[in-house]
Design a protein around this motif. Structure first.
Motif, PDB file in Angstrom:
ATOM      1  N   SER A   1      -1.048   5.205 -18.267  1.00 44.33           N
ATOM      2  CA  SER A   1      -0.212   6.306 -18.742  1.00 44.33           C
ATOM      3  C   SER A   1       1.083   5.767 -19.335  1.00 44.33           C
ATOM      4  O   SER A   1       1.466   4.618 -19.079  1.00 44.33           O
ATOM      5  N   ALA A   2       1.758   6.603 -20.103  1.00 40.75           N
ATOM      6  CA  ALA A   2       3.022   6.209 -20.714  1.00 40.75           C
ATOM      7  C   ALA A   2       4.096   6.004 -19.651  1.00 40.75           C
ATOM      8  O   ALA A   2       4.098   6.675 -18.617  1.00 40.75           O
ATOM      9  N   GLY A   3       4.999   5.053 -19.928  1.00 37.73           N
ATOM     10  CA  GLY A   3       6.145   4.851 -19.064  1.00 37.73           C
ATOM     11  C   GLY A   3       6.067   3.661 -18.145  1.00 37.73           C
ATOM     12  O   GLY A   3       7.081   3.240 -17.587  1.00 37.73           O
ATOM     13  N   GLY A   4       4.884   3.101 -17.966  1.00 35.87           N
ATOM     14  CA  GLY A   4       4.742   1.935 -17.105  1.00 35.87           C
ATOM     15  C   GLY A   4       5.126   0.647 -17.820  1.00 35.87           C
ATOM     16  O   GLY A   4       5.414   0.639 -19.019  1.00 35.87           O
TER      17      GLY A   4
ATOM     18  N   ALA B   1       0.628  -0.917   0.518  1.00 33.54           N
ATOM     19  CA  ALA B   1       0.296   0.032  -0.549  1.00 33.54           C
ATOM     20  C   ALA B   1      -0.282  -0.716  -1.742  1.00 33.54           C
ATOM     21  O   ALA B   1       0.363  -1.608  -2.294  1.00 33.54           O
ATOM     22  N   ALA B   2      -1.493  -0.352  -2.141  1.00 37.19           N
ATOM     23  CA  ALA B   2      -2.171  -1.078  -3.218  1.00 37.19           C
ATOM     24  C   ALA B   2      -2.846  -0.118  -4.182  1.00 37.19           C
ATOM     25  O   ALA B   2      -2.964   1.085  -3.932  1.00 37.19           O
ATOM     26  N   ASP B   3      -3.270  -0.670  -5.281  1.00 39.35           N
ATOM     27  CA  ASP B   3      -4.161  -0.003  -6.223  1.00 39.35           C
ATOM     28  C   ASP B   3      -5.474  -0.775  -6.111  1.00 39.35           C
ATOM     29  O   ASP B   3      -5.623  -1.838  -6.707  1.00 39.35           O
TER      30      ASP B   3
ATOM     31  N   ASP C   1      -5.212   2.509  -0.447  1.00 44.67           N
ATOM     32  CA  ASP C   1      -5.347   2.765  -1.887  1.00 44.67           C
ATOM     33  C   ASP C   1      -4.419   3.915  -2.275  1.00 44.67           C
ATOM     34  O   ASP C   1      -4.723   5.086  -2.052  1.00 44.67           O
ATOM     35  N   VAL C   2      -3.274   3.545  -2.847  1.00 52.73           N
ATOM     36  CA  VAL C   2      -2.240   4.530  -3.176  1.00 52.73           C
ATOM     37  C   VAL C   2      -2.251   4.882  -4.658  1.00 52.73           C
ATOM     38  O   VAL C   2      -2.092   6.039  -5.041  1.00 52.73           O
ATOM     39  N   GLY C   3      -2.432   3.873  -5.520  1.00 52.33           N
ATOM     40  CA  GLY C   3      -2.432   4.128  -6.958  1.00 52.33           C
ATOM     41  C   GLY C   3      -1.480   3.211  -7.691  1.00 52.33           C
ATOM     42  O   GLY C   3      -1.246   2.080  -7.278  1.00 52.33           O
ATOM     43  N   GLY C   4      -0.919   3.725  -8.784  1.00 52.92           N
ATOM     44  CA  GLY C   4      -0.070   2.931  -9.652  1.00 52.92           C
ATOM     45  C   GLY C   4       1.331   2.718  -9.117  1.00 52.92           C
ATOM     46  O   GLY C   4       1.656   3.062  -7.975  1.00 52.92           O
ATOM     47  N   GLU C   5       2.171   2.152  -9.973  1.00 54.86           N
ATOM     48  CA  GLU C   5       3.535   1.782  -9.603  1.00 54.86           C
ATOM     49  C   GLU C   5       4.311   2.940  -8.983  1.00 54.86           C
ATOM     50  O   GLU C   5       4.880   2.813  -7.896  1.00 54.86           O
ATOM     51  N   ALA C   6       4.334   4.079  -9.649  1.00 54.27           N
ATOM     52  CA  ALA C   6       5.109   5.219  -9.161  1.00 54.27           C
ATOM     53  C   ALA C   6       4.607   5.688  -7.796  1.00 54.27           C
ATOM     54  O   ALA C   6       5.410   5.986  -6.895  1.00 54.27           O
ATOM     55  N   GLU C   7       3.285   5.734  -7.639  1.00 56.53           N
ATOM     56  CA  GLU C   7       2.707   6.192  -6.378  1.00 56.53           C
ATOM     57  C   GLU C   7       2.986   5.202  -5.238  1.00 56.53           C
ATOM     58  O   GLU C   7       3.267   5.602  -4.105  1.00 56.53           O
ATOM     59  N   ARG C   8       2.929   3.906  -5.540  1.00 57.50           N
ATOM     60  CA  ARG C   8       3.189   2.901  -4.509  1.00 57.50           C
ATOM     61  C   ARG C   8       4.642   2.955  -4.040  1.00 57.50           C
ATOM     62  O   ARG C   8       4.932   2.872  -2.845  1.00 57.50           O
ATOM     63  N   MET C   9       5.559   3.087  -4.982  1.00 57.73           N
ATOM     64  CA  MET C   9       6.973   3.136  -4.615  1.00 57.73           C
ATOM     65  C   MET C   9       7.307   4.427  -3.859  1.00 57.73           C
ATOM     66  O   MET C   9       8.124   4.430  -2.935  1.00 57.73           O
ATOM     67  N   ALA C  10       6.632   5.520  -4.212  1.00 59.84           N
ATOM     68  CA  ALA C  10       6.848   6.786  -3.506  1.00 59.84           C
ATOM     69  C   ALA C  10       6.331   6.682  -2.073  1.00 59.84           C
ATOM     70  O   ALA C  10       6.949   7.202  -1.140  1.00 59.84           O
TER      71      ALA C  10
ATOM     72  N   ALA D   1       4.878  -3.260  -0.255  1.00 57.72           N
ATOM     73  CA  ALA D   1       4.193  -3.068  -1.533  1.00 57.72           C
ATOM     74  C   ALA D   1       4.643  -4.154  -2.507  1.00 57.72           C
ATOM     75  O   ALA D   1       5.523  -4.962  -2.194  1.00 57.72           O
ATOM     76  N   VAL D   2       4.036  -4.133  -3.681  1.00 55.36           N
ATOM     77  CA  VAL D   2       4.392  -5.072  -4.749  1.00 55.36           C
ATOM     78  C   VAL D   2       4.935  -4.293  -5.934  1.00 55.36           C
ATOM     79  O   VAL D   2       4.450  -3.211  -6.256  1.00 55.36           O
ATOM     80  N   THR D   3       5.961  -4.854  -6.563  1.00 54.04           N
ATOM     81  CA  THR D   3       6.475  -4.294  -7.812  1.00 54.04           C
ATOM     82  C   THR D   3       6.947  -5.437  -8.688  1.00 54.04           C
ATOM     83  O   THR D   3       7.014  -6.587  -8.243  1.00 54.04           O
TER      84      THR D   3
END
Length: 320
Positions: A42-45, A157-159, A183-192, A202-204
């Motif tokens: 998605s856009a924004g990543g 937290a991972a994808d 299994d949380v999802g993408g960057e935004a979901e992991r940080m949330a 988590a990883v960022t």
């Protein structure tokens, strides 16, 4: 019979000659229209942002419009398949990173880089393990010691199937700890999930980690590079804490299979000029990414194969 064979041979040679001429003419006129670069996110990543910087600046060296298309779905399979089956000869490309290799390793994807034409290693992003600012750990050593004393208690937290999944696997293997892989999802979901207390680690990207630390939301336990990142020299590496964990996410531009050699040469020249462009270097630096080497198609393919083989090996070690 000999006359028929000679006739068939003549026709075949004529067809091959015409195909070569058409390919050459297509390369001479290339590009004649808008070029699309598909992003499987998605856009924004981070991938999307770097792709847009790449597209904006590569346009002047291709003398045509280059647009970004966010083509999500199927863990990247939709975008990959669309480019792998494209017959436009150089008007549709894919920009993807190591998740394409991890997805294949865990069985989420059926195709690999071999079904495409690797063209350019466009940008790299260093990664870091982060925890909530209120957590009791200030470095990776403390987290590992606590996890060893409390096996299975903490949530990572991972994808699943993505690069973050593999980084978590490397952490558990290198430290002999037991984490709940969620299994949380993408960057935004992991940080949330981390911020909301639904995950413990988590990883960022390092660039995002800098922002999170400045905002007071998270702490950095370790950066997954051999040496400290210039962007954040105060963040310690996992290696200097005694843990052999390194993993940088690298974006690669892929074209469809059997891309004509003339078009490959045009892209090689364009990316070489792009990397030497000071405005582009400033723009890619502003989004905290690095693209300081111009690899030609052969060099890019070699790099991609090495990354693919390495990640498949990791996948086997993780039980896939």
């Amino acid at each position: 019979m000999k006359k028929i064979s000679l006739l068939l041979l003549t026709v075949l040679m004529a067809v091959l000659f015409l195909a070569a001429c058409n390919s050459s003419e297509a390369s001479e006129d290339y590009p004649e229209g808008t070029i699309e670069i598909l992003i499987p996110y998605s856009a924004g990543g981070q991938t999307d942002i770097s792709a847009r910087v790449f597209a904006e600046h590569i346009q002047k060296y291709l003398d045509t419009d280059v647009v970004i298309i966010n083509q999500t779905g199927g863990s990247g399979a939709v975008a990959l398949n669309e480019v792998a089956s494209d017959d436009s000869e150089g008007y549709k490309f894919l920009l993807h990173h190591d998740a394409m290799h991890t997805g294949y390793a865990v069985g989420q994807l059926e195709q690999t880089f071999e079904d495409l034409t690797p063209l350019d290693v466009s940008a790299a992003v260093n990664q870091a393990f982060v925890v909530h600012a209120d957590s009791p750990w200030d470095n990776l050593t403390e987290f590992v010691e606590d996890s060893q004393a409390n096996p299975g208690e903490y949530v990572y937290a991972a994808d699943i199937g993505g690069t973050t999944h593999f980084m978590g696997g490397m952490l558990t293997q290198a430290t002999d700890i037991d984490l709940k892989m969620q299994d949380v999802g993408g960057e935004a979901e992991r940080m949330a999930a981390l911020l909301g207390g639904h995950a413990d680690i988590a990883v960022t990207s390092v660039s995002n980690a800098v922002d999170y630390v400045e905002s007071g939301d998270y702490k950095v336990l370790a950066v997954l590079t051999e040496e400290r990142d210039e962007l954040a020299p105060d963040f310690p590496t996992a290696i200097e804490q005694g843990f052999d964990i390194t993993f940088s996410v690298t974006n690669v531009l892929y074209g469809p299979p059997e891309l004509p050699e003339g078009i490959i040469e045009i892209w090689d020249e364009a990316t070489e000029e792009l990397v030497a462009d000071e405005e582009y270097q400033q723009a890619i630096s502003d989004v905290n990414m690095v693209h300081d080497k111009a690899l030609n198609q052969e060099e890019t393919e070699k790099h991609v194969k090495e990354s693919f083989d390495y990640i498949q090996g990791l996948g086997e070690d993780l039980g896939y």
